[in-house]
Design a protein around this motif. Structure first.
Motif, PDB file in Angstrom:
ATOM      1  N   ILE A 297      19.209  48.296 -25.656  1.00  0.00           N
ATOM      2  CA  ILE A 297      18.362  47.225 -25.187  1.00  0.00           C
ATOM      3  C   ILE A 297      16.917  47.982 -25.057  1.00  0.00           C
ATOM      4  O   ILE A 297      16.736  48.856 -24.753  1.00  0.00           O
ATOM      5  N   THR A 298      15.785  46.919 -25.619  1.00  0.00           N
ATOM      6  CA  THR A 298      14.469  47.494 -25.426  1.00  0.00           C
ATOM      7  C   THR A 298      13.666  46.501 -24.652  1.00  0.00           C
ATOM      8  O   THR A 298      13.675  45.267 -24.986  1.00  0.00           O
ATOM      9  N   VAL A 299      12.901  46.820 -23.847  1.00  0.00           N
ATOM     10  CA  VAL A 299      12.539  45.987 -22.676  1.00  0.00           C
ATOM     11  C   VAL A 299      11.075  46.512 -22.513  1.00  0.00           C
ATOM     12  O   VAL A 299      10.571  47.636 -22.711  1.00  0.00           O
ATOM     13  N   VAL A 300      10.226  45.504 -21.743  1.00  0.00           N
ATOM     14  CA  VAL A 300       9.163  46.051 -21.256  1.00  0.00           C
ATOM     15  C   VAL A 300       9.041  46.762 -20.027  1.00  0.00           C
ATOM     16  O   VAL A 300       9.748  46.453 -19.169  1.00  0.00           O
ATOM     17  N   PRO A 301       8.500  48.194 -19.872  1.00  0.00           N
ATOM     18  CA  PRO A 301       8.724  49.020 -18.824  1.00  0.00           C
ATOM     19  C   PRO A 301       7.891  48.668 -17.670  1.00  0.00           C
ATOM     20  O   PRO A 301       6.886  49.343 -17.434  1.00  0.00           O
ATOM     21  N   SER A 302       8.295  47.461 -16.883  1.00  0.00           N
ATOM     22  CA  SER A 302       7.436  47.046 -15.646  1.00  0.00           C
ATOM     23  C   SER A 302       7.059  48.077 -14.718  1.00  0.00           C
ATOM     24  O   SER A 302       6.014  48.223 -14.030  1.00  0.00           O
ATOM     25  N   PHE A 303       8.131  48.863 -14.556  1.00  0.00           N
ATOM     26  CA  PHE A 303       7.840  50.029 -13.487  1.00  0.00           C
ATOM     27  C   PHE A 303       6.618  50.619 -13.953  1.00  0.00           C
ATOM     28  O   PHE A 303       5.909  51.364 -12.862  1.00  0.00           O
ATOM     29  N   LEU A 304       6.394  51.373 -15.189  1.00  0.00           N
ATOM     30  CA  LEU A 304       5.373  51.990 -15.557  1.00  0.00           C
ATOM     31  C   LEU A 304       4.006  51.208 -15.531  1.00  0.00           C
ATOM     32  O   LEU A 304       3.108  51.867 -15.223  1.00  0.00           O
ATOM     33  N   LEU A 305       4.178  49.949 -15.962  1.00  0.00           N
ATOM     34  CA  LEU A 305       2.890  49.173 -15.959  1.00  0.00           C
ATOM     35  C   LEU A 305       2.351  49.180 -14.599  1.00  0.00           C
ATOM     36  O   LEU A 305       1.034  49.341 -14.089  1.00  0.00           O
TER      37      LEU A 305
ATOM     38  N   ASP B 145      20.743  37.587 -22.655  1.00  0.00           N
ATOM     39  CA  ASP B 145      21.351  37.351 -24.022  1.00  0.00           C
ATOM     40  C   ASP B 145      20.247  37.892 -25.136  1.00  0.00           C
ATOM     41  O   ASP B 145      20.868  38.584 -26.089  1.00  0.00           O
ATOM     42  N   GLU B 146      19.015  37.594 -25.063  1.00  0.00           N
ATOM     43  CA  GLU B 146      18.120  38.014 -26.007  1.00  0.00           C
ATOM     44  C   GLU B 146      18.167  39.607 -26.137  1.00  0.00           C
ATOM     45  O   GLU B 146      18.104  40.097 -27.287  1.00  0.00           O
ATOM     46  N   MET B 147      18.113  40.209 -24.940  1.00  0.00           N
ATOM     47  CA  MET B 147      18.270  41.711 -25.217  1.00  0.00           C
ATOM     48  C   MET B 147      19.524  42.188 -25.723  1.00  0.00           C
ATOM     49  O   MET B 147      19.412  42.911 -26.705  1.00  0.00           O
TER      50      MET B 147
ATOM     51  N   TYR C 182      12.847  41.209 -23.142  1.00  0.00           N
ATOM     52  CA  TYR C 182      13.080  42.043 -24.349  1.00  0.00           C
ATOM     53  C   TYR C 182      11.683  41.953 -25.024  1.00  0.00           C
ATOM     54  O   TYR C 182      11.091  41.041 -24.941  1.00  0.00           O
ATOM     55  N   THR C 183      11.586  43.230 -25.793  1.00  0.00           N
ATOM     56  CA  THR C 183      10.391  43.418 -26.422  1.00  0.00           C
ATOM     57  C   THR C 183      10.613  44.392 -27.541  1.00  0.00           C
ATOM     58  O   THR C 183      11.318  45.024 -27.457  1.00  0.00           O
ATOM     59  N   ASN C 184      10.100  44.124 -28.649  1.00  0.00           N
ATOM     60  CA  ASN C 184      10.101  45.166 -30.098  1.00  0.00           C
ATOM     61  C   ASN C 184       8.647  45.898 -30.124  1.00  0.00           C
ATOM     62  O   ASN C 184       8.232  46.349 -31.270  1.00  0.00           O
TER      63      ASN C 184
ATOM     64  N   MET D  35      10.733  50.363 -24.058  1.00  0.00           N
ATOM     65  CA  MET D  35      11.563  51.390 -23.393  1.00  0.00           C
ATOM     66  C   MET D  35      12.961  50.893 -23.834  1.00  0.00           C
ATOM     67  O   MET D  35      13.280  49.762 -23.658  1.00  0.00           O
ATOM     68  N   ALA D  36      13.604  51.718 -24.210  1.00  0.00           N
ATOM     69  CA  ALA D  36      15.067  51.621 -24.803  1.00  0.00           C
ATOM     70  C   ALA D  36      16.251  52.328 -23.814  1.00  0.00           C
ATOM     71  O   ALA D  36      15.934  53.437 -23.683  1.00  0.00           O
ATOM     72  N   ILE D  37      17.147  51.501 -23.297  1.00  0.00           N
ATOM     73  CA  ILE D  37      18.107  51.991 -22.441  1.00  0.00           C
ATOM     74  C   ILE D  37      19.397  51.852 -23.184  1.00  0.00           C
ATOM     75  O   ILE D  37      19.911  50.589 -23.488  1.00  0.00           O
TER      76      ILE D  37
END
Length: 338
Positions: free
Chosen positions: A210-218, A195-197, A164-166, A171-173
């Protein structure tokens, strides 16, 4: 429900399907992108082969050799470290086999593909009597192209993301996407969606996300950086095999760092498999590079085929043929048999 958003960057993709249907058969973008990646990898490898004096046909043959083994290797690697998804109580043999075969929704581990590809390369170059380090340098560009393309397959599947990141690059899904796929409970139970997400969802376009770090993009951007560096460095390389070792080193460092934040990592006990393999790759590549740099420093000559223009490569090939036969090469376009 099918949206993917990057609110901090002002990017709102309201409808991103994960596939399409032709004549009643569902085709996933993931598989299609992987196939396109293979084609692009072959094209770039052939281009580099021509510039280093190797036959393009050898690379066509190699890609025909390696397509099935690398896909199998990537799939088997993934299954071995994720067996509970395929084998367990309540899963019949037929259902287990069906899940193992179905790769349209993802489930390919790049390290498994690379291991299989290395084995095929070793066998292929032995059979064809090709110098493996030179051959490896040329296919390295194609491997990176394939990896970059594959990460965009992950984008369409809404997978390979981090915690999770803000932050502004989040990236929001939509949660409903996973609910509609009946995968939310499973992803929660495996810790992919935490649960944090779910406690820190964000409403975007009326959708709970949910808002997450876009690891695929990194990882895709990291690989792009490695690829750009290799293209810049290729005419400066010191020995055959250097480019492939730099790739293994660079990719290993990036994968180790990015993998640490992912929530869908394959695990062996408390360790993330990809981080362990990444460390082994970095250590191995460093050892090979340092050993060869020391040899060069000591005056030991190492084979080095740097890419040149197609015209120069052709002239060099004709020169070698003349030296081998002792006769001048015909410059006419006529078939010698006619």
């Amino acid at each position: 429900m099918n949206g993917i958003y990057f609110p901090g960057l002002g990017i709102n993709l309201s409808d991103v399907p994960d596939g399409f249907t032709i004549f009643g058969f569902e085709i996933k973008f993931y598989g299609l992108i992987i196939a396109i990646g293979f084609v692009l990898a072959l094209k770039i490898a052939m281009s580099q082969a021509e510039k280093t004096g190797l036959s393009e046909e050898n690379y066509i043959d190699y890609f025909l050799w390696m397509i099935i083994p690398t896909i199998l290797g990537a799939r088997i690697y993934y299954i071995l470290f994720n067996l509970k998804e395929y084998v367990g109580e309540g899963i019949s043999f037929g259902e287990s086999l069906r899940r193992m075969i179905d790769i349209r929704n993802g489930g390919l581990a790049i390290y498994g593909g690379i291991i299989a590809g290395v084995l095929v390369s070793w066998i292929f170059t032995k059979k064809k009597k090709i110098y493996l380090p030179q051959f490896a340098d040329n296919i390295t560009y194609g491997i990176l192209i394939g990896q970059i393309m594959g990460r965009w397959g992950n984008f369409f599947n809404r997978e390979v993301f981090g915690s999770y990141t803000n932050s502004f690059f989040r990236m929001a899904i939509p949660v409903r996407y996973y609910e509609n796929k009946s995968s939310l409970s499973y992803l929660q139970s495996t810790g992919v969606i935490t649960d944090e997400m779910l406690k820190n969802t964000e409403i975007i376009n009326g959708q709970e996300c949910i808002t997450v770090v876009p690891s695929f993009l990194l990882e895709g951007l990291w690989n792009l950086g490695v690829l750009i560096f290799l293209f810049w460095y290729r005419k400066r390389k010191k020995f055959d095999g250097e480019l492939s070792m730099i790739y293994i080193l660079g990719y290993g460092v990036g994968r180790f760092l990015i993998e640490g934040n992912r929530t869908d990592s394959l695990m062996v006990g408390p360790l993330k498999v990809s981080q362990v393999v990444a460390i082994l790759c970095v250590v191995t590549a460093l050892a090979v590079l340092i050993r060869n740099y020391m040899k060069l420093r000591a005056g030991y000559p190492l084979p080095c085929h740097r890419p040149v223009s197609k015209k120069a490569a052709k002239a060099e090939g004709e020169k070698k043929e003349t030296e081998n036969t002792g006769e001048p090469v015909e410059e006419s376009g006529e078939d010698p048999e006619e």
